[in-house]
Design a protein around this motif. Structure first.
Motif, PDB file in Angstrom:
ATOM      1  N   LEU A 195     -10.981 -20.399 -10.130  1.00  0.00           N
ATOM      2  CA  LEU A 195      -9.752 -19.909 -10.753  1.00  0.00           C
ATOM      3  C   LEU A 195      -9.946 -19.618 -12.239  1.00  0.00           C
ATOM      4  CD1 LEU A 195      -7.003 -22.105  -9.042  1.00  0.00           C
ATOM      5  CD2 LEU A 195      -7.487 -19.672  -8.679  1.00  0.00           C
ATOM      6  N   VAL A 196     -10.656 -20.486 -12.937  1.00  0.00           N
ATOM      7  CA  VAL A 196     -10.916 -20.254 -14.365  1.00  0.00           C
ATOM      8  C   VAL A 196     -11.764 -18.999 -14.545  1.00  0.00           C
ATOM      9  CG1 VAL A 196     -12.125 -21.158 -16.399  1.00  0.00           C
ATOM     10  CG2 VAL A 196     -10.610 -22.647 -15.096  1.00  0.00           C
ATOM     11  N   ALA A 197     -12.800 -18.847 -13.721  1.00  0.00           N
ATOM     12  CA  ALA A 197     -13.666 -17.669 -13.821  1.00  0.00           C
ATOM     13  C   ALA A 197     -12.875 -16.392 -13.536  1.00  0.00           C
ATOM     14  CB  ALA A 197     -14.841 -17.806 -12.868  1.00  0.00           C
ATOM     15  N   LEU A 198     -12.054 -16.393 -12.509  1.00  0.00           N
ATOM     16  CA  LEU A 198     -11.257 -15.212 -12.179  1.00  0.00           C
ATOM     17  C   LEU A 198     -10.247 -14.894 -13.285  1.00  0.00           C
ATOM     18  CD1 LEU A 198     -10.596 -15.694  -8.363  1.00  0.00           C
ATOM     19  CD2 LEU A 198     -12.118 -14.042  -9.469  1.00  0.00           C
ATOM     20  N   TYR A 199      -9.664 -15.920 -13.866  1.00  0.00           N
ATOM     21  CA  TYR A 199      -8.709 -15.738 -14.958  1.00  0.00           C
ATOM     22  C   TYR A 199      -9.375 -15.039 -16.145  1.00  0.00           C
ATOM     23  CZ  TYR A 199      -5.551 -16.981 -18.768  1.00  0.00           C
ATOM     24  OH  TYR A 199      -4.731 -16.940 -19.861  1.00  0.00           O
ATOM     25  N   LEU A 200     -10.548 -15.538 -16.534  1.00  0.00           N
ATOM     26  CA  LEU A 200     -11.239 -14.952 -17.675  1.00  0.00           C
ATOM     27  C   LEU A 200     -11.731 -13.540 -17.377  1.00  0.00           C
ATOM     28  CD1 LEU A 200     -13.177 -18.064 -18.964  1.00  0.00           C
ATOM     29  CD2 LEU A 200     -11.265 -16.903 -20.055  1.00  0.00           C
ATOM     30  N   LEU A 201     -12.210 -13.305 -16.170  1.00  0.00           N
ATOM     31  CA  LEU A 201     -12.640 -11.964 -15.799  1.00  0.00           C
ATOM     32  C   LEU A 201     -11.450 -11.004 -15.766  1.00  0.00           C
ATOM     33  CD1 LEU A 201     -15.236 -12.770 -12.998  1.00  0.00           C
ATOM     34  CD2 LEU A 201     -15.700 -11.894 -15.299  1.00  0.00           C
ATOM     35  N   GLY A 202     -10.309 -11.485 -15.313  1.00  0.00           N
ATOM     36  CA  GLY A 202      -9.103 -10.660 -15.299  1.00  0.00           C
ATOM     37  C   GLY A 202      -8.651 -10.278 -16.693  1.00  0.00           C
ATOM     38  N   ILE A 203      -8.719 -11.218 -17.614  1.00  0.00           N
ATOM     39  CA  ILE A 203      -8.349 -10.916 -18.997  1.00  0.00           C
ATOM     40  C   ILE A 203      -9.313  -9.886 -19.584  1.00  0.00           C
ATOM     41  CG2 ILE A 203      -8.234 -11.861 -21.332  1.00  0.00           C
ATOM     42  CD1 ILE A 203      -7.066 -14.399 -20.130  1.00  0.00           C
ATOM     43  N   ALA A 204     -10.608 -10.056 -19.363  1.00  0.00           N
ATOM     44  CA  ALA A 204     -11.589  -9.100 -19.879  1.00  0.00           C
ATOM     45  C   ALA A 204     -11.348  -7.713 -19.278  1.00  0.00           C
ATOM     46  CB  ALA A 204     -13.001  -9.575 -19.593  1.00  0.00           C
TER      47      ALA A 204
ATOM     48  N   VAL B 285     -18.183 -14.414 -25.090  1.00  0.00           N
ATOM     49  CA  VAL B 285     -17.535 -15.731 -25.216  1.00  0.00           C
ATOM     50  C   VAL B 285     -16.964 -16.163 -23.869  1.00  0.00           C
ATOM     51  CG1 VAL B 285     -15.626 -16.962 -26.300  1.00  0.00           C
ATOM     52  CG2 VAL B 285     -17.080 -15.489 -27.670  1.00  0.00           C
ATOM     53  N   GLY B 286     -16.289 -15.235 -23.188  1.00  0.00           N
ATOM     54  CA  GLY B 286     -15.753 -15.560 -21.865  1.00  0.00           C
ATOM     55  C   GLY B 286     -16.855 -15.918 -20.887  1.00  0.00           C
ATOM     56  N   GLY B 287     -17.975 -15.207 -20.972  1.00  0.00           N
ATOM     57  CA  GLY B 287     -19.121 -15.522 -20.108  1.00  0.00           C
ATOM     58  C   GLY B 287     -19.671 -16.908 -20.399  1.00  0.00           C
ATOM     59  N   ALA B 288     -19.707 -17.270 -21.676  1.00  0.00           N
ATOM     60  CA  ALA B 288     -20.178 -18.613 -22.038  1.00  0.00           C
ATOM     61  C   ALA B 288     -19.232 -19.674 -21.483  1.00  0.00           C
ATOM     62  CB  ALA B 288     -20.288 -18.732 -23.557  1.00  0.00           C
ATOM     63  N   VAL B 289     -17.934 -19.403 -21.532  1.00  0.00           N
ATOM     64  CA  VAL B 289     -16.959 -20.354 -20.975  1.00  0.00           C
ATOM     65  C   VAL B 289     -17.152 -20.474 -19.466  1.00  0.00           C
ATOM     66  CG1 VAL B 289     -14.502 -20.760 -20.558  1.00  0.00           C
ATOM     67  CG2 VAL B 289     -15.280 -20.047 -22.816  1.00  0.00           C
ATOM     68  N   ILE B 290     -17.352 -19.351 -18.800  1.00  0.00           N
ATOM     69  CA  ILE B 290     -17.557 -19.380 -17.344  1.00  0.00           C
ATOM     70  C   ILE B 290     -18.813 -20.172 -17.002  1.00  0.00           C
ATOM     71  CG2 ILE B 290     -18.131 -17.943 -15.349  1.00  0.00           C
ATOM     72  CD1 ILE B 290     -16.238 -15.826 -16.542  1.00  0.00           C
ATOM     73  N   VAL B 291     -19.897 -19.954 -17.745  1.00  0.00           N
ATOM     74  CA  VAL B 291     -21.134 -20.710 -17.505  1.00  0.00           C
ATOM     75  C   VAL B 291     -20.889 -22.196 -17.733  1.00  0.00           C
ATOM     76  CG1 VAL B 291     -23.471 -21.119 -18.383  1.00  0.00           C
ATOM     77  CG2 VAL B 291     -22.694 -18.790 -17.959  1.00  0.00           C
ATOM     78  N   GLY B 292     -20.154 -22.536 -18.788  1.00  0.00           N
ATOM     79  CA  GLY B 292     -19.845 -23.941 -19.061  1.00  0.00           C
ATOM     80  C   GLY B 292     -19.006 -24.580 -17.966  1.00  0.00           C
ATOM     81  N   VAL B 293     -18.038 -23.834 -17.459  1.00  0.00           N
ATOM     82  CA  VAL B 293     -17.198 -24.348 -16.370  1.00  0.00           C
ATOM     83  C   VAL B 293     -18.037 -24.566 -15.112  1.00  0.00           C
ATOM     84  CG1 VAL B 293     -15.334 -23.705 -14.784  1.00  0.00           C
ATOM     85  CG2 VAL B 293     -15.022 -23.446 -17.235  1.00  0.00           C
ATOM     86  N   LEU B 294     -18.919 -23.628 -14.805  1.00  0.00           N
ATOM     87  CA  LEU B 294     -19.781 -23.792 -13.620  1.00  0.00           C
ATOM     88  C   LEU B 294     -20.738 -24.971 -13.792  1.00  0.00           C
ATOM     89  CD1 LEU B 294     -20.549 -20.066 -12.788  1.00  0.00           C
ATOM     90  CD2 LEU B 294     -18.940 -21.602 -11.637  1.00  0.00           C
ATOM     91  N   TYR B 295     -21.252 -25.165 -15.008  1.00  0.00           N
ATOM     92  CA  TYR B 295     -22.124 -26.309 -15.275  1.00  0.00           C
ATOM     93  C   TYR B 295     -21.355 -27.626 -15.102  1.00  0.00           C
ATOM     94  CZ  TYR B 295     -25.259 -29.489 -17.707  1.00  0.00           C
ATOM     95  OH  TYR B 295     -26.077 -30.545 -18.022  1.00  0.00           O
ATOM     96  N   ALA B 296     -20.134 -27.678 -15.652  1.00  0.00           N
ATOM     97  CA  ALA B 296     -19.315 -28.885 -15.511  1.00  0.00           C
ATOM     98  C   ALA B 296     -18.970 -29.141 -14.049  1.00  0.00           C
ATOM     99  CB  ALA B 296     -18.036 -28.745 -16.338  1.00  0.00           C
ATOM    100  N   MET B 297     -18.736 -28.066 -13.284  1.00  0.00           N
ATOM    101  CA  MET B 297     -18.462 -28.226 -11.856  1.00  0.00           C
ATOM    102  C   MET B 297     -19.673 -28.832 -11.152  1.00  0.00           C
ATOM    103  SD  MET B 297     -17.801 -25.420  -8.872  1.00  0.00           S
ATOM    104  CE  MET B 297     -19.502 -24.918  -9.009  1.00  0.00           C
TER     105      MET B 297
END
Length: 88
Positions: free
Chosen positions: A17-26, A58-70
């Protein structure tokens, strides 16, 4: 109490959901900037391109961080770290 599979599903769903949200904003910013259509007859504005590329990085870095935390969360669930903390 939720079992391990339910906890894993929750972590994966939230990461997606976080990844889709950020991709949608971009994508929305790119559409507003007019970058998703044909570029015939207009010059690309350097500021908009710079802003969009910065946002995507920046959004890509956030997505990578979220996937790492997952991934870390899934390892914690598998190792039973949560149950060990409850016993103490």
């Amino acid at each position: 109490m939720p079992d391990k599979n339910e906890k894993k599903i929750a972590a994966i769903v939230m990461a997606v959901l976080v990844a889709l949200y950020l991709l949608g904003i971009a994508g929305g910013i790119a559409a507003l900037a007019g970058l998703l259509g044909p570029l015939e007859g207009r010059a690309a504005v350097p500021f908009l391109l710079t802003f969009l590329l910065t946002y995507i990085l920046v959004g890509g870095a956030v997505i990578v961080g979220v996937l790492y935390a997952m991934g870390q969360r899934l390892r914690e669930i598998d190792s039973g770290e949560e149950e060990d903390a409850k016993k103490s």
